[in-house]
Design a protein around this motif. Sequence first.
Motif, PDB file in Angstrom:
ATOM      1  N   ALA A  44      -1.999  61.914 -17.965  1.00 21.52           N
ATOM      2  CA  ALA A  44      -1.036  60.845 -17.710  1.00 21.52           C
ATOM      3  C   ALA A  44      -1.522  59.996 -16.549  1.00 21.52           C
ATOM      4  N   GLY A  45      -1.446  58.683 -16.713  1.00 15.40           N
ATOM      5  CA  GLY A  45      -1.856  57.780 -15.645  1.00 15.40           C
ATOM      6  C   GLY A  45      -3.360  57.854 -15.401  1.00 15.40           C
ATOM      7  N   THR A  46      -3.772  57.393 -14.243  1.00 15.99           N
ATOM      8  CA  THR A  46      -5.186  57.413 -13.885  1.00 15.99           C
ATOM      9  C   THR A  46      -5.596  58.866 -13.661  1.00 15.99           C
ATOM     10  N   HIS A  47      -6.591  59.323 -14.414  1.00 19.37           N
ATOM     11  CA  HIS A  47      -7.012  60.718 -14.342  1.00 19.37           C
ATOM     12  C   HIS A  47      -8.478  60.838 -14.752  1.00 19.37           C
ATOM     13  N   VAL A  48      -9.048  62.010 -14.500  1.00 19.33           N
ATOM     14  CA  VAL A  48     -10.455  62.267 -14.810  1.00 19.33           C
ATOM     15  C   VAL A  48     -10.543  63.323 -15.900  1.00 19.33           C
ATOM     16  N   ASP A  49     -11.372  63.055 -16.911  1.00 19.70           N
ATOM     17  CA  ASP A  49     -11.697  64.047 -17.930  1.00 19.70           C
ATOM     18  C   ASP A  49     -12.983  64.752 -17.512  1.00 19.70           C
ATOM     19  N   ALA A  50     -12.931  66.073 -17.436  1.00 19.49           N
ATOM     20  CA  ALA A  50     -14.091  66.900 -17.112  1.00 19.49           C
ATOM     21  C   ALA A  50     -14.666  67.484 -18.403  1.00 19.49           C
ATOM     22  N   PRO A  51     -15.876  68.054 -18.363  1.00 10.52           N
ATOM     23  CA  PRO A  51     -16.467  68.642 -19.564  1.00 10.52           C
ATOM     24  C   PRO A  51     -15.570  69.660 -20.272  1.00 10.52           C
ATOM     25  N   GLY A 136     -22.346  56.886 -24.512  1.00 13.70           N
ATOM     26  CA  GLY A 136     -22.476  58.089 -23.700  1.00 13.70           C
ATOM     27  C   GLY A 136     -23.890  58.636 -23.711  1.00 13.70           C
ATOM     28  N   VAL A 137     -24.476  58.738 -24.883  1.00 13.78           N
ATOM     29  CA  VAL A 137     -25.855  59.240 -25.001  1.00 13.78           C
ATOM     30  C   VAL A 137     -26.806  58.312 -24.269  1.00 13.78           C
ATOM     31  N   TRP A 138     -26.665  57.019 -24.491  1.00 11.21           N
ATOM     32  CA  TRP A 138     -27.555  56.018 -23.893  1.00 11.21           C
ATOM     33  C   TRP A 138     -27.464  56.032 -22.369  1.00 11.21           C
ATOM     34  N   LEU A 139     -26.236  56.062 -21.828  1.00 13.35           N
ATOM     35  CA  LEU A 139     -26.066  56.078 -20.373  1.00 13.35           C
ATOM     36  C   LEU A 139     -26.659  57.350 -19.758  1.00 13.35           C
ATOM     37  N   ARG A 140     -26.499  58.474 -20.432  1.00 15.92           N
ATOM     38  CA  ARG A 140     -27.035  59.729 -19.901  1.00 15.92           C
ATOM     39  C   ARG A 140     -28.562  59.720 -19.889  1.00 15.92           C
ATOM     40  N   GLU A 141     -29.157  59.048 -20.853  1.00 19.41           N
ATOM     41  CA  GLU A 141     -30.620  58.981 -20.911  1.00 19.41           C
ATOM     42  C   GLU A 141     -31.198  57.996 -19.903  1.00 19.41           C
ATOM     43  N   LYS A 142     -30.504  56.897 -19.645  1.00 19.78           N
ATOM     44  CA  LYS A 142     -31.059  55.804 -18.838  1.00 19.78           C
ATOM     45  C   LYS A 142     -30.676  55.847 -17.362  1.00 19.78           C
ATOM     46  N   TYR A 143     -29.539  56.469 -17.031  1.00 17.91           N
ATOM     47  CA  TYR A 143     -29.008  56.381 -15.680  1.00 17.91           C
ATOM     48  C   TYR A 143     -28.651  57.760 -15.137  1.00 17.91           C
ATOM     49  N   ARG A 144     -28.292  57.803 -13.870  1.00 18.93           N
ATOM     50  CA  ARG A 144     -27.889  59.049 -13.213  1.00 18.93           C
ATOM     51  C   ARG A 144     -26.411  58.995 -12.821  1.00 18.93           C
ATOM     52  N   LEU A 145     -25.606  58.471 -13.684  1.00 16.09           N
ATOM     53  CA  LEU A 145     -24.175  58.324 -13.403  1.00 16.09           C
ATOM     54  C   LEU A 145     -23.485  59.685 -13.303  1.00 16.09           C
ATOM     55  N   LYS A 146     -22.541  59.775 -12.373  1.00 16.36           N
ATOM     56  CA  LYS A 146     -21.665  60.943 -12.307  1.00 16.36           C
ATOM     57  C   LYS A 146     -20.382  60.674 -13.087  1.00 16.36           C
ATOM     58  N   MET A 147     -19.946  59.383 -13.066  1.00 21.34           N
ATOM     59  CA  MET A 147     -18.663  59.035 -13.669  1.00 21.34           C
ATOM     60  C   MET A 147     -18.688  57.620 -14.237  1.00 21.34           C
ATOM     61  N   ILE A 148     -17.804  57.396 -15.204  1.00 22.51           N
ATOM     62  CA  ILE A 148     -17.521  56.063 -15.722  1.00 22.51           C
ATOM     63  C   ILE A 148     -16.005  55.904 -15.689  1.00 22.51           C
ATOM     64  N   GLY A 149     -15.547  54.734 -15.271  1.00 22.22           N
ATOM     65  CA  GLY A 149     -14.114  54.460 -15.240  1.00 22.22           C
ATOM     66  C   GLY A 149     -13.832  53.104 -15.845  1.00 22.22           C
ATOM     67  N   PHE A 150     -12.601  52.896 -16.294  1.00 22.87           N
ATOM     68  CA  PHE A 150     -12.267  51.643 -16.969  1.00 22.87           C
ATOM     69  C   PHE A 150     -10.771  51.384 -16.922  1.00 22.87           C
ATOM     70  N   ASP A 151     -10.408  50.136 -17.192  1.00 22.64           N
ATOM     71  CA  ASP A 151      -9.012  49.677 -17.093  1.00 22.64           C
ATOM     72  C   ASP A 151      -8.294  49.628 -18.441  1.00 22.64           C
ATOM     73  N   PHE A 152      -8.536  50.602 -19.274  1.00 25.14           N
ATOM     74  CA  PHE A 152      -7.764  50.777 -20.508  1.00 25.14           C
ATOM     75  C   PHE A 152      -7.408  52.249 -20.631  1.00 25.14           C
ATOM     76  N   LEU A 153      -6.537  52.587 -21.561  1.00 21.37           N
ATOM     77  CA  LEU A 153      -5.863  53.884 -21.582  1.00 21.37           C
ATOM     78  C   LEU A 153      -6.787  55.081 -21.746  1.00 21.37           C
ATOM     79  N   SER A 154      -7.757  54.998 -22.644  1.00 25.84           N
ATOM     80  CA  SER A 154      -8.582  56.169 -22.935  1.00 25.84           C
ATOM     81  C   SER A 154      -9.946  55.746 -23.459  1.00 25.84           C
ATOM     82  N   LEU A 155     -10.925  56.613 -23.257  1.00 24.44           N
ATOM     83  CA  LEU A 155     -12.241  56.411 -23.869  1.00 24.44           C
ATOM     84  C   LEU A 155     -12.080  56.310 -25.386  1.00 24.44           C
TER      85      LEU A 155
END
Length: 195
Positions: A44-51, A136-155
Amino acid sequence: FLSHVLTETTPLFGGSGVIALKQERSIVRGDSVNSSSLAFPAHAGTHVDAPHHFDPNGPTLDQYPPGFWICRRPFVLDVVAEPGELITVSKLEPALRRMSVESDLLLLRTGFEQFRNAIHVHTYIFEGPGIDPEVGVWLREKYRLKMIGFDFLSLSSYCHRELGRQAHRAFLLQGGACDGMNPSGDPILIIEDMH
């Protein structure tokens, strides 16, 4: 603030679930303290999804060390998203050429947050954009991101729920093939419903 204030009218994925915020004690009513009880779904609301959200053996949020949550090289990307749209690699790639491979947080500002109000909440909940699994696959291969966030309800766009599940797995699963994809690199945690 990057988080929305949690209220009883906070939009929930698929419109399901209940948020209950109850003031248990009140100084104004003669109690010695102000105290509230809260009950709401984990997403609910702004939150983080973990593996662990999609992998029973994946880490939960509390298993990340405190330093993990500090992002020193964020990158904000303005990219317009339409109702029901799946954001693809081809849409992101040209703009992400400016992002350093060392960036640790990618924030997508799509403008879809404009629908997060009483008048347009149906659009925000049921017609929100989502992110294509290949991102997701592309970002994991190209970058070293820990997180992605966005201003819509869900991935996951409610319009494309199975692709949304695949996208979650593409971002969150630890190694190994899933849904015909084999993401390399560390999982990228997902911050949903940001302000």
